[in-house]
Enzyme design. Sequence first.
Site, PDB file in Angstrom:
ATOM      1  N   HIS A 211       0.693  -1.170  -0.123  1.00 41.26           N
ATOM      2  CA  HIS A 211       0.141   0.052  -0.225  1.00 41.26           C
ATOM      3  C   HIS A 211       1.144   1.040  -0.448  1.00 41.26           C
ATOM      4  O   HIS A 211       1.630   1.315   0.899  1.00 41.26           O
ATOM      5  CB  HIS A 211      -1.011  -0.090   0.905  1.00 41.26           C
ATOM      6  CG  HIS A 211      -1.747   1.284   1.386  1.00 41.26           C
ATOM      7  ND1 HIS A 211      -3.495   0.797   1.659  1.00 41.26           N
ATOM      8  CD2 HIS A 211      -1.803   2.548   1.324  1.00 41.26           C
ATOM      9  CE1 HIS A 211      -4.047   2.259   1.532  1.00 41.26           C
ATOM     10  NE2 HIS A 211      -3.093   2.983   1.527  1.00 41.26           N
TER      11      HIS A 211
ATOM     12  N   HIS B 168       1.152   4.774  -2.773  1.00 46.05           N
ATOM     13  CA  HIS B 168       0.526   5.492  -3.070  1.00 46.05           C
ATOM     14  C   HIS B 168       1.837   6.830  -3.319  1.00 46.05           C
ATOM     15  O   HIS B 168       2.297   7.577  -3.046  1.00 46.05           O
ATOM     16  CB  HIS B 168      -0.594   7.168  -2.956  1.00 46.05           C
ATOM     17  CG  HIS B 168      -1.402   6.832  -1.684  1.00 46.05           C
ATOM     18  ND1 HIS B 168      -2.858   6.417  -2.165  1.00 46.05           N
ATOM     19  CD2 HIS B 168      -1.945   5.895  -0.428  1.00 46.05           C
ATOM     20  CE1 HIS B 168      -3.247   6.023  -1.267  1.00 46.05           C
ATOM     21  NE2 HIS B 168      -2.835   5.404  -0.022  1.00 46.05           N
TER      22      HIS B 168
ATOM     23  N   HIS C 198      -9.269   1.855   0.261  1.00 44.39           N
ATOM     24  CA  HIS C 198      -9.619   2.049   1.253  1.00 44.39           C
ATOM     25  C   HIS C 198     -10.827   2.624   1.854  1.00 44.39           C
ATOM     26  O   HIS C 198     -12.382   1.964   0.958  1.00 44.39           O
ATOM     27  CB  HIS C 198      -9.333   3.777   1.012  1.00 44.39           C
ATOM     28  CG  HIS C 198      -7.632   4.376   0.357  1.00 44.39           C
ATOM     29  ND1 HIS C 198      -7.382   3.716  -0.314  1.00 44.39           N
ATOM     30  CD2 HIS C 198      -6.354   4.633   1.143  1.00 44.39           C
ATOM     31  CE1 HIS C 198      -6.060   3.597  -0.226  1.00 44.39           C
ATOM     32  NE2 HIS C 198      -5.292   4.385   0.596  1.00 44.39           N
TER      33      HIS C 198
ATOM     34  N   GLU D 197     -10.326   3.683   7.470  1.00 43.41           N
ATOM     35  CA  GLU D 197      -9.274   4.450   7.936  1.00 43.41           C
ATOM     36  C   GLU D 197     -10.073   5.986   8.574  1.00 43.41           C
ATOM     37  O   GLU D 197     -10.299   5.780   9.643  1.00 43.41           O
ATOM     38  CB  GLU D 197      -9.033   4.775   6.740  1.00 43.41           C
ATOM     39  CG  GLU D 197      -7.530   6.224   7.211  1.00 43.41           C
ATOM     40  CD  GLU D 197      -6.891   6.400   5.535  1.00 43.41           C
ATOM     41  OE1 GLU D 197      -7.028   6.781   4.800  1.00 43.41           O
ATOM     42  OE2 GLU D 197      -6.243   7.346   6.372  1.00 43.41           O
TER      43      GLU D 197
ATOM     44  N   ASP E 112       1.953   3.607   2.623  1.00 38.23           N
ATOM     45  CA  ASP E 112       0.468   4.756   2.726  1.00 38.23           C
ATOM     46  C   ASP E 112       1.416   6.140   1.661  1.00 38.23           C
ATOM     47  O   ASP E 112       1.484   5.862   0.139  1.00 38.23           O
ATOM     48  CB  ASP E 112       0.224   5.002   3.980  1.00 38.23           C
ATOM     49  CG  ASP E 112      -1.123   5.293   3.162  1.00 38.23           C
ATOM     50  OD1 ASP E 112      -1.854   5.069   2.451  1.00 38.23           O
ATOM     51  OD2 ASP E 112      -2.237   6.014   3.971  1.00 38.23           O
ATOM     52  N   ASP E 113       2.013   6.826   2.924  1.00 36.86           N
ATOM     53  CA  ASP E 113       2.588   7.987   1.713  1.00 36.86           C
ATOM     54  C   ASP E 113       3.862   8.376   2.511  1.00 36.86           C
ATOM     55  O   ASP E 113       4.244   9.159   3.582  1.00 36.86           O
ATOM     56  CB  ASP E 113       1.931   9.213   1.598  1.00 36.86           C
ATOM     57  CG  ASP E 113       0.197   8.915   1.351  1.00 36.86           C
ATOM     58  OD1 ASP E 113       0.235   8.905  -0.196  1.00 36.86           O
ATOM     59  OD2 ASP E 113      -0.583   8.576   2.116  1.00 36.86           O
TER      60      ASP E 113
HETATM   61  N1  ADE Z   1      -4.906   9.021  -1.044  1.00 38.46           N
HETATM   62  C1  ADE Z   1      -3.622   8.829  -0.039  1.00 38.46           C
HETATM   63  N2  ADE Z   1      -2.753   8.845   0.854  1.00 38.46           N
HETATM   64  C2  ADE Z   1      -4.646   8.658   1.336  1.00 38.46           C
HETATM   65  C3  ADE Z   1      -4.774   7.770   2.821  1.00 38.46           C
HETATM   66  N3  ADE Z   1      -4.343   7.691   3.568  1.00 38.46           N
HETATM   67  N4  ADE Z   1      -6.615   7.990   2.632  1.00 38.46           N
HETATM   68  C4  ADE Z   1      -6.496   8.509   1.805  1.00 38.46           C
HETATM   69  N5  ADE Z   1      -6.604   8.534   0.784  1.00 38.46           N
HETATM   70  C5  ADE Z   1      -5.138   8.707   0.820  1.00 38.46           C
HETATM   71 ZN    ZN Z   2      -3.549   4.638   1.250  1.00 38.37          ZN
END
Ligand code: ADE
Ligand code: ZN
Length: 328
Positions: free
Chosen positions: A12, A14, A192, A195, A273-274
Amino acid sequence: MTVADLPKIELHLHHEGAAPPAFIRQLAHEKRIDLSGIFKPDGSYDFRDFAHFLSVYEAACEVLKSPEDFRRLTLAILEESAANGVVYSETFLSPDFCGGGDLHAWQDYLTAIQDAADEAERKFDITLRGVVTCVRHFGPEQAKFSAHCAAETAGDWVTGFGMGGNESIGTQGEFKWAFDCAREAGLHLTTHAGEFGGPESVRDAIHDLGVERVGHGVRAIEDPDLIRELVDRDITLEVCPGSNVVLGLYPDFAAHPIARLREAGVNVTVSTDDPPFFHTTMRREYEMLSEAFGWNAEDFAALNETALNAAFCDEDTRARVKKRLEKT
Ligand code: ADE
Ligand code: ZN
């Protein structure tokens, strides 16, 4: 060897969210675009909460405007992932940010990204596969363009379809057409859920969209019946603990439900994630989990096995990555 040095699988990530702030600033400089408002004085990304995070994310995407930009970005991401011990990774790619949903433009972006992935595989010994994602807050009509792009480029490399974006807007079920289109093209599915949405969002993801993996899904911990359903259906959660802590879902790693979900028999995996947005790396996630829950090399080997089983790749690739894990 410490746990942080172990080989890792990440499901996961992005693509744009993995762009280091210095990389985005460099492109902004080259293109003479003023993005100073999205950075803190120390150079990191500056956001207050989830909605603001999404708008800073989209502002950073303003400088990613050509296949060549994505080629450079892909190489930078994979060099960093490999340096953190990642041997197999799946990245979320949005046609919305790669040509605006136009199929021909998307094909050019994808070619550039795949070329960079091939180069990174040779140079850094890391394997990448692509999961095309629509963006929830762009709406179900726009999602159809993403699904069309995904379906037309589905194959050995584009292996999945998913959805990110603001979970508080609309419902999972509104995106059924896009997910059905992707499924009919033979793509694996994830979205997603759980969350910022509660357990009902995870239930909708499974029932309305038929996903086999869930991005995050951690709020399933609030509903024992749902936990049982996740176990019975063999659903895998793409858990991103560091992201959840920074975005304020849990105060720290110790309070994060990943260990409780795992003890309940849910398939859990770990991702970033990011990563630059959340000041994390796969190495750091491993260190923090080990510190919070005492997880050792055996625990992480089990986590890798779960991740490899749930990876959206063909069986040859799965066998090759398995060998690569055993080698280290
Ligand atoms: N896009 C990038 N990171 C995200 C996240 N944590 N939740 C939803 N969309 C995203
Ligand atoms: Zn994500």
